[in-house]
Design an enzyme around this catalytic site. Structure first.
Site, PDB file in Angstrom:
ATOM      1  N   TYR A 224       4.016  -8.314  16.648  1.00 49.38           N
ATOM      2  CA  TYR A 224       4.292  -7.402  15.520  1.00 49.38           C
ATOM      3  C   TYR A 224       5.064  -6.181  16.019  1.00 49.38           C
ATOM      4  O   TYR A 224       6.127  -5.832  15.497  1.00 49.38           O
ATOM      5  CB  TYR A 224       2.976  -6.975  14.856  1.00 49.38           C
ATOM      6  CG  TYR A 224       3.096  -5.758  13.980  1.00 49.38           C
ATOM      7  CD1 TYR A 224       3.885  -5.785  12.826  1.00 49.38           C
ATOM      8  CD2 TYR A 224       2.452  -4.557  14.298  1.00 49.38           C
ATOM      9  CE1 TYR A 224       4.016  -4.666  12.009  1.00 49.38           C
ATOM     10  CE2 TYR A 224       2.572  -3.435  13.492  1.00 49.38           C
ATOM     11  CZ  TYR A 224       3.358  -3.499  12.351  1.00 49.38           C
ATOM     12  OH  TYR A 224       3.485  -2.384  11.554  1.00 49.38           O
TER      13      TYR A 224
ATOM     14  N   PHE B 215       0.833  -1.212   0.000  1.00 43.99           N
ATOM     15  CA  PHE B 215       0.000   0.000   0.000  1.00 43.99           C
ATOM     16  C   PHE B 215       0.871   1.267   0.000  1.00 43.99           C
ATOM     17  O   PHE B 215       0.803   2.101  -0.909  1.00 43.99           O
ATOM     18  CB  PHE B 215      -0.925  -0.076   1.223  1.00 43.99           C
ATOM     19  CG  PHE B 215      -1.633   1.183   1.597  1.00 43.99           C
ATOM     20  CD1 PHE B 215      -2.218   1.996   0.625  1.00 43.99           C
ATOM     21  CD2 PHE B 215      -1.745   1.558   2.934  1.00 43.99           C
ATOM     22  CE1 PHE B 215      -2.890   3.158   0.982  1.00 43.99           C
ATOM     23  CE2 PHE B 215      -2.414   2.711   3.295  1.00 43.99           C
ATOM     24  CZ  PHE B 215      -2.974   3.514   2.325  1.00 43.99           C
TER      25      PHE B 215
HETATM   26  N1  LIG Z   1      -0.359   0.933   6.910  1.00 48.27           N
HETATM   27  C1  LIG Z   1      -0.180   1.320   8.173  1.00 48.27           C
HETATM   28  O1  LIG Z   1      -1.092   1.856   8.816  1.00 48.27           O
HETATM   29  C2  LIG Z   1       1.152   1.126   8.867  1.00 48.27           C
HETATM   30  C3  LIG Z   1       1.285   1.605  10.177  1.00 48.27           C
HETATM   31  C4  LIG Z   1       2.498   1.428  10.837  1.00 48.27           C
HETATM   32  C5  LIG Z   1       3.551   0.824  10.185  1.00 48.27           C
HETATM   33  N2  LIG Z   1       3.394   0.354   8.919  1.00 48.27           N
HETATM   34  C6  LIG Z   1       4.545  -0.291   8.278  1.00 48.27           C
HETATM   35  O2  LIG Z   1       4.748   0.301   7.008  1.00 48.27           O
HETATM   36  C7  LIG Z   1       5.244  -0.666   6.086  1.00 48.27           C
HETATM   37  C8  LIG Z   1       4.358  -0.719   4.857  1.00 48.27           C
HETATM   38  O3  LIG Z   1       3.037  -1.051   5.264  1.00 48.27           O
HETATM   39  P1  LIG Z   1       1.829  -1.230   4.241  1.00 48.27           P
HETATM   40  O4  LIG Z   1       0.603  -0.781   4.952  1.00 48.27           O
HETATM   41  O5  LIG Z   1       2.162  -0.663   2.928  1.00 48.27           O
HETATM   42  O6  LIG Z   1       1.769  -2.838   4.189  1.00 48.27           O
HETATM   43  P2  LIG Z   1       1.638  -3.839   2.962  1.00 48.27           P
HETATM   44  O7  LIG Z   1       1.435  -5.183   3.564  1.00 48.27           O
HETATM   45  O8  LIG Z   1       0.629  -3.343   1.988  1.00 48.27           O
HETATM   46  O9  LIG Z   1       3.075  -3.762   2.285  1.00 48.27           O
HETATM   47  C9  LIG Z   1       4.169  -4.565   2.668  1.00 48.27           C
HETATM   48  C10 LIG Z   1       4.703  -5.242   1.421  1.00 48.27           C
HETATM   49  O10 LIG Z   1       5.847  -6.009   1.810  1.00 48.27           O
HETATM   50  C11 LIG Z   1       5.827  -7.234   1.111  1.00 48.27           C
HETATM   51  N3  LIG Z   1       6.544  -8.213   1.931  1.00 48.27           N
HETATM   52  C12 LIG Z   1       6.171  -8.744   3.123  1.00 48.27           C
HETATM   53  N4  LIG Z   1       7.093  -9.592   3.567  1.00 48.27           N
HETATM   54  C13 LIG Z   1       8.099  -9.600   2.640  1.00 48.27           C
HETATM   55  C14 LIG Z   1       9.323 -10.279   2.545  1.00 48.27           C
HETATM   56  N5  LIG Z   1       9.715 -11.131   3.495  1.00 48.27           N
HETATM   57  N6  LIG Z   1      10.120 -10.041   1.467  1.00 48.27           N
HETATM   58  C15 LIG Z   1       9.720  -9.187   0.493  1.00 48.27           C
HETATM   59  N7  LIG Z   1       8.545  -8.529   0.526  1.00 48.27           N
HETATM   60  C16 LIG Z   1       7.750  -8.729   1.592  1.00 48.27           C
HETATM   61  C17 LIG Z   1       4.365  -7.596   0.949  1.00 48.27           C
HETATM   62  O11 LIG Z   1       4.143  -8.439  -0.185  1.00 48.27           O
HETATM   63  C18 LIG Z   1       3.708  -6.221   0.798  1.00 48.27           C
HETATM   64  O12 LIG Z   1       3.464  -5.889  -0.549  1.00 48.27           O
HETATM   65  C19 LIG Z   1       5.313  -1.982   6.865  1.00 48.27           C
HETATM   66  O13 LIG Z   1       6.630  -2.126   7.337  1.00 48.27           O
HETATM   67  C20 LIG Z   1       4.346  -1.770   8.003  1.00 48.27           C
HETATM   68  O14 LIG Z   1       4.679  -2.569   9.114  1.00 48.27           O
HETATM   69  C21 LIG Z   1       2.213   0.497   8.245  1.00 48.27           C
END
Ligand SMILES: NC(=O)c1ccc[n+]([C@@H]2O[C@H](COP(=O)([O-])OP(=O)(O)OC[C@H]3O[C@@H](n4cnc5c(N)ncnc54)[C@H](O)[C@@H]3O)[C@@H](O)[C@H]2O)c1
Length: 340
Positions: A157, A16
């Protein structure tokens, strides 16, 4: 605009936030290498659609593999020598970590370790890594400030994310790697995650089904619109931390006294009650939600609220998107994408 000749490596590029960030970096003239394993935590078709859109740029290269694969990132760094690294790939989700902790260990801890080793061998000018507001855990004093101790994580997490902050700090200290850790606060917007409340609520409301409202509705979140968040990340890319002279750090800065390392909240600094958030979805969909009030879920916290004064003082950043406006953008996208 200044012309760019930098290469950025973005992990989690089909995710995302990664999708929006890659779009922005490409628009700004970066060459972008996107690494994403397209994990099946949620609908892979959504990730493929996001990736196919950024692949339309000739300056984007996709590597669809797991970051914890030994040698993968090392070989990629040896070849591409990125100037900027933004690490977003992770197993996300608070609740999922209760039943599937191992995937957090592999993606978040081993994956980040492999990245740190690659950066040690081929140091970028600046690396920026995603942590989370969940790192504040059981802290109840609001708003959350980066300098206040955050030692009591409530989910595995959050624990893995807090651990990546410490791991990155040690590499920044030992190998002089300028590193910024973001603590993101509930990010939402079009192309958002199907496991998050906005997506689930919208899907249920449009289908005439009830929504599960936890802690009997007594929850608040500092919702951050993805476009605002990407602006903040873009500004921080050009604000690398510098190891302080003689360990002297300005008041209010989270800069480490011994490393070019800093933790920065990215939020809206305006917590919104869950009930008000639901009203915004009702307004955007033109439908009334049937609410099933439920107790608090394990691992979750009742409230989050970011103090963003450090982000503002570093970059001049100010969020622009209200929840009413942001939720409308999401609902419009959802109806269009799913044709409902
Ligand atoms: N969306 C939120 O509200 C939020 C809040 C706090 C932190 N985060 C952090 O921000 C980052 C992005 O979040 P997001 O919402 O876009 O999540 P998301 O799940 O949409 O994106 C993460 C991407 O990483 C890829 N991925 C997961 N494990 C992997 C691996 N081992 N190797 C390669 N690719 C891998 C997934 O396929 C996915 O497309 C993450 O680190 C998440 O923990 C997000």
């Amino acid at each position: 605009m200044i012309s760019e000749n930098r290469t950025a490596l973005v992990t989690g590029s089909a995710g995302f936030i990664g999708y929006f960030l890659c779009k922005r970096l490409l628009a700004d003239g970066f060459r972008v290498i996107g690494v994403d394993a397209m994990t099946d935590y949620y609908d892979v078709a959504l990730k493929q659609r996001r990736q196919s859109m950024i692949m339309q740029s000739q300056n984007f290269r996709a590597v669809n593999d797991r970051i914890e694969t030994p040698g993968l990132l090392m070989d990629l760094f040896a070849k591409e020598k990125p100037d900027v690294v933004v690490h977003l790939a992770a197993q996300a989700g608070v609740r999922h970590s209760i039943d599937f902790p191992r995937s957090y260990l592999e993606s978040n801890l081993v994956g980040t370790f492999e990245l740190l080793e690659a950066m040690r061998a081929f140091p970028p000018a600046h690396s920026l890594l995603a942590s989370t507001s969940s790192a504040y855990g059981a802290n109840t004093e609001m708003p959350y400030i980066e300098n206040v101790r955050a030692d009591h994580q409530m989910s595995f997490y959050a624990a893995t994310k807090k651990a990546t902050e410490s791991m990155t700090h040690s590499y920044a200290h030992l190998f002089d790697l300028p590193s910024t850790m973001f603590r993101f606060f509930t990010v939402y917007g079009p192309w958002g995650r199907p496991d998050m409340a906005l997506f689930k609520f919208t899907r249920a409301i449009l289908a005439g089904q009830p929504i599960d409202v936890y802690n009997y509705g007594d929850m608040s979140r500092d919702f951050t619109y993805v476009g605002d968040l990407v602006n903040a990340v873009r500004l921080l890319i050009d604000t690398p931390p510098v190891r302080p002279k003689d360990g002297v750090v300005l008041a209010g800065d989270s800069l480490s006294p011994v490393a070019p390392f800093r933790v920065v909240n990215i939020g809206n600094s305006e917590p919104v009650q869950l009930t008000a958030f639901i009203e915004a979805i009702e307004e955007a969909t033109g439908m009334k939600a049937e609410q099933k009030r439920m107790p608090m879920q394990a691992g979750d916290v009742p409230a989050t609220w970011a103090d963003t004064s450090l982000l503002t003082s570093l970059t001049g950043y100010a969020p622009r998107t209200s929840v009413t406006e942001g939720v409308k953008h999401f609902v419009n996208w959802y109806r269009d994408y799913f044709n409902v």
